[in-house]
Scaffold this active site. Structure first.
Site, PDB file in Angstrom:
ATOM      1  N   ARG A 192      53.307 -17.472  12.496  1.00  0.00           N
ATOM      2  CA  ARG A 192      53.821 -16.264  11.841  1.00  0.00           C
ATOM      3  C   ARG A 192      52.697 -15.414  11.255  1.00  0.00           C
ATOM      4  O   ARG A 192      52.829 -14.189  11.174  1.00  0.00           O
ATOM      5  CB  ARG A 192      54.824 -16.638  10.746  1.00  0.00           C
ATOM      6  CG  ARG A 192      56.210 -16.935  11.320  1.00  0.00           C
ATOM      7  CD  ARG A 192      57.191 -17.309  10.250  1.00  0.00           C
ATOM      8  NE  ARG A 192      58.551 -17.284  10.771  1.00  0.00           N
ATOM      9  CZ  ARG A 192      59.566 -17.935  10.224  1.00  0.00           C
ATOM     10  NH1 ARG A 192      59.381 -18.662   9.139  1.00  0.00           N
ATOM     11  NH2 ARG A 192      60.773 -17.849  10.744  1.00  0.00           N
ATOM     12  N   LYS A 220      72.866 -26.456  13.046  1.00  0.00           N
ATOM     13  CA  LYS A 220      73.544 -25.525  12.125  1.00  0.00           C
ATOM     14  C   LYS A 220      74.818 -24.979  12.769  1.00  0.00           C
ATOM     15  O   LYS A 220      74.878 -23.804  13.141  1.00  0.00           O
ATOM     16  CB  LYS A 220      72.603 -24.384  11.758  1.00  0.00           C
ATOM     17  CG  LYS A 220      71.378 -24.847  10.978  1.00  0.00           C
ATOM     18  CD  LYS A 220      70.446 -23.662  10.720  1.00  0.00           C
ATOM     19  CE  LYS A 220      69.135 -24.085  10.132  1.00  0.00           C
ATOM     20  NZ  LYS A 220      68.089 -23.071  10.288  1.00  0.00           N
ATOM     21  N   GLY A 261      63.309 -21.613  14.215  1.00  0.00           N
ATOM     22  CA  GLY A 261      62.113 -22.304  13.738  1.00  0.00           C
ATOM     23  C   GLY A 261      61.887 -23.636  14.437  1.00  0.00           C
ATOM     24  O   GLY A 261      60.781 -23.923  14.913  1.00  0.00           O
ATOM     25  N   GLY A 290      67.207 -17.401  11.980  1.00  0.00           N
ATOM     26  CA  GLY A 290      68.440 -16.775  11.504  1.00  0.00           C
ATOM     27  C   GLY A 290      68.485 -15.296  11.867  1.00  0.00           C
ATOM     28  O   GLY A 290      69.534 -14.769  12.251  1.00  0.00           O
TER      29      GLY A 290
HETATM   30  N1  LIG Z   1      72.565 -34.557  18.402  1.00  0.00           N
HETATM   31  C1  LIG Z   1      72.056 -34.175  17.233  1.00  0.00           C
HETATM   32  N2  LIG Z   1      72.500 -34.702  16.094  1.00  0.00           N
HETATM   33  C2  LIG Z   1      71.974 -34.322  14.893  1.00  0.00           C
HETATM   34  N3  LIG Z   1      71.001 -33.397  14.746  1.00  0.00           N
HETATM   35  C3  LIG Z   1      70.519 -32.839  15.862  1.00  0.00           C
HETATM   36  C4  LIG Z   1      71.019 -33.179  17.156  1.00  0.00           C
HETATM   37  N4  LIG Z   1      70.342 -32.462  18.060  1.00  0.00           N
HETATM   38  C5  LIG Z   1      69.454 -31.710  17.386  1.00  0.00           C
HETATM   39  N5  LIG Z   1      69.536 -31.932  16.073  1.00  0.00           N
HETATM   40  C6  LIG Z   1      68.697 -31.384  14.992  1.00  0.00           C
HETATM   41  O1  LIG Z   1      68.841 -29.990  14.930  1.00  0.00           O
HETATM   42  C7  LIG Z   1      67.758 -29.506  14.142  1.00  0.00           C
HETATM   43  C8  LIG Z   1      67.469 -28.077  14.470  1.00  0.00           C
HETATM   44  O2  LIG Z   1      68.636 -27.330  14.295  1.00  0.00           O
HETATM   45  P1  LIG Z   1      68.622 -25.781  13.955  1.00  0.00           P
HETATM   46  O3  LIG Z   1      68.000 -25.601  12.626  1.00  0.00           O
HETATM   47  O4  LIG Z   1      70.029 -25.318  14.159  1.00  0.00           O
HETATM   48  O5  LIG Z   1      67.663 -25.178  15.108  1.00  0.00           O
HETATM   49  P2  LIG Z   1      66.669 -23.917  15.050  1.00  0.00           P
HETATM   50  O6  LIG Z   1      65.788 -24.085  13.836  1.00  0.00           O
HETATM   51  O7  LIG Z   1      65.895 -23.977  16.327  1.00  0.00           O
HETATM   52  O8  LIG Z   1      67.554 -22.721  14.942  1.00  0.00           O
HETATM   53  C9  LIG Z   1      66.580 -30.398  14.469  1.00  0.00           C
HETATM   54  O9  LIG Z   1      66.005 -30.830  13.265  1.00  0.00           O
HETATM   55  C10 LIG Z   1      67.214 -31.547  15.261  1.00  0.00           C
HETATM   56  O10 LIG Z   1      66.792 -32.819  14.813  1.00  0.00           O
HETATM   57  O1  LIG Z   2      62.084 -19.122   8.051  1.00  0.00           O
HETATM   58  C1  LIG Z   2      62.886 -18.193   8.049  1.00  0.00           C
HETATM   59  O2  LIG Z   2      64.055 -18.215   8.727  1.00  0.00           O
HETATM   60  P1  LIG Z   2      64.387 -19.234   9.982  1.00  0.00           P
HETATM   61  O3  LIG Z   2      64.245 -20.666   9.497  1.00  0.00           O
HETATM   62  O4  LIG Z   2      65.814 -18.891  10.302  1.00  0.00           O
HETATM   63  O5  LIG Z   2      63.445 -18.882  11.104  1.00  0.00           O
HETATM   64  C2  LIG Z   2      62.628 -16.891   7.334  1.00  0.00           C
HETATM   65  O6  LIG Z   2      61.370 -16.907   6.694  1.00  0.00           O
HETATM   66  C3  LIG Z   2      63.755 -16.603   6.350  1.00  0.00           C
HETATM   67  O7  LIG Z   2      63.774 -17.579   5.343  1.00  0.00           O
HETATM   68  P2  LIG Z   2      65.116 -17.812   4.500  1.00  0.00           P
HETATM   69  O8  LIG Z   2      66.151 -18.399   5.457  1.00  0.00           O
HETATM   70  O9  LIG Z   2      64.744 -18.773   3.389  1.00  0.00           O
HETATM   71  O10 LIG Z   2      65.558 -16.470   3.983  1.00  0.00           O
END
Ligand SMILES: Nc1ncnc2c1ncn2[C@@H]1O[C@H](COP(=O)(O)OP(=O)(O)O)[C@@H](O)[C@H]1O
Ligand SMILES: O=C(OP(=O)(O)O)[C@H](O)COP(=O)(O)O
Length: 394
Positions: A36, A197, A350, A373
């Site tokens: 970033r 999520k 992320g 997000g």
């Molecule tokens: N089958 C599963 N059960 C529980 N957690 C999972 C599964 N598959 C993936 N994950 C978890 O999902 C997390 C990422 O989810 P998310 O935050 O939604 O993705 P991103 O950050 O790419 O948007 C990872 O930490 C991973 O371990």
């Molecule tokens: O890491 C961020 O978002 P992301 O985890 O959705 O990529 C941004 O810096 C926004 O952070 P925030 O979700 O605490 O507002």
């Protein structure tokens, strides 16, 4: 984009308040992934080279309006200094006497990095007095924090409404690339949605069903859909209150002739650990007390084949718990298929970006978005507040 960009601003001799997203992974006081920071360099360099005094502002983590030593931006300033090859003046406060002094002593080409803006409660509240403090520092505002553009905070929208405001180059590029891909998608167009999520992503699925030819579901998100089809899922991730919505989406996919692709087989484990007992089972045969933590080999083959025939692929969310070696295979297989396909590939999120980076495939993707997000909300069709607040193109 119908908003002003950095190209529209004459920054020479001006003080420019520039919001960046330096919310980077850190461990033991060191930046562990500087993606970033690097992504903001074109904007910062442009400001320096065109004679602006650059005042950078960012959040780091979620300190909820209180200073916290492990979320100070000093390590970020250090890394930024190395990347720019020049000193970055780091203040210990977000505003006040120390900042006023630093700003008044700085001249064209100097770079100041303010302390973590989320140390101030007024940041997330978009408080008028914090906005005014930011306004008093500068002549112009540039927003290059695409990753935080879905937040309506003092440093993302409040100050943008009070100063002449334009998008930085990263913001411009993200909006352009994501906007172009979605406005007039090359076909077949495939979206791959995984991760954990479920609540955040379910609305994205609704919107994507109006656009895609194939919708591939993986990761923890998949099991709410598996359960909605009437199968048992053991201890796998479930959003009980989204079952009806999951059924509606599967029906919508059928009505719209969208190929809705779910795992056929999965890797289940008796524990979430490197040494867990694991086995591969059919999606209809997840045993009681076991948890599905990755997609299985048949599923990987199917997903790879669909990626290969696609002209545009958007991927958000890992296919399994890739942080643990026994459950990384599905995410790696999908990352590899995207890396090798001829179609246009976009990664957002992320964890997805970190996964692709850790497997060494980041350079093979057409676009790795700095926003998780933010890119999801953009794909949902929402106007991001951080973009909305910028000046319109005249
Ligand atoms: N089958 C599963 N059960 C529980 N957690 C999972 C599964 N598959 C993936 N994950 C978890 O999902 C997390 C990422 O989810 P998310 O935050 O939604 O993705 P991103 O950050 O790419 O948007 C990872 O930490 C991973 O371990
Ligand atoms: O890491 C961020 O978002 P992301 O985890 O959705 O990529 C941004 O810096 C926004 O952070 P925030 O979700 O605490 O507002």
């Amino acid at each position: 984009m119908n908003k002003k960009t950095l190209h529209d601003l004459d920054v020479e001799g001006k003080k420019v308040f520039c919001r960046v997203d330096f919310n980077v992974p850190m461990q033991d006081g060191e930046v562990t992934d500087d993606t970033r920071i690097k992504a903001a360099l074109p904007t910062i360099t442009h400001l320096i080279e065109h004679g602006a005094t650059v005042i950078l502002a960012s959040h780091l983590g979620r300190p909820k309006g209180e200073a916290s030593d492990d979320l100070r931006l000093d390590p970020v300033a250090e890394r930024l200094s190395e990347l720019l090859g020049r000193n970055v003046i780091k203040t210990d406060d977000v505003y006040g006497n120390e900042v006023d002094e630093a700003v008044s002593q700085a001249g064209p080409g100097d770079v100041i990095l303010l302390e973590n803006v989320r140390f101030e409660p007024g940041e997330e509240e978009n408080d008028a007095s914090l906005v005014q403090a930011f306004v008093n520092m500068a002549d112009l505002y540039v927003n290059d924090a695409f990753g935080a553009a879905h937040r309506a905070h003092a440093s993302t929208t409040g100050v943008a409404e009070k100063l002449p405001a334009a998008a930085g180059f990263l913001m411009e590029k993200e909006i352009e690339v994501l906007g172009k891909a979605l406005a007039n998608p090359e076909r077949p167009f495939t979206a791959i949605i995984g991760g954990a999520k479920v609540k955040d992503k379910i609305n994205v699925i609704d919107n994507l069903l109006d656009k895609v030819d194939n919708l591939i579901i993986g990761g923890g998100l998949a099991y709410t859909f598996v359960k909605a089809q009437g199968f048992e899922i053991g201890n796998s991730l479930l959003e009980e209150d989204k079952l009806d919505l999951a059924r509606q989406f599967m029906q919508k996919a059928e009505d719209k002739n969208v190929r809705f692709v779910m795992p056929q087989d999965v890797v289940v484990a008796d524990d979430l650990s490197e040494s867990a007992d694991t086995k591969i089972v059919d999606i209809t045969a997840i045993p009681d007390n076991w948890e599905a933590l990755d997609i299985g080999p048949k599923t990987r083959e199917t997903y790879e084949a669909i990626v290969k025939e696609s002209k545009l692929v958007i991927w958000n969310g890992p296919m399994g718990v890739f942080e643990y070696a026994p459950f990384a295979g599905g995410t790696r297989a999908v990352a590899e298929s995207l890396a090798h396909t001829e179609g246009y590939t976009i990664i957002g999120g992320g964890d997805s970006a970190a996964a692709v980076e850790s497997f060494g495939f980041a350079g093979d993707m057409d676009h790795v978005s700095t926003g998780g997000g933010a890119s999801l909300e953009f794909m949902e069709g929402q106007v991001l507040p951080g973009v909305q607040a910028l000046d319109d193109q005249s």
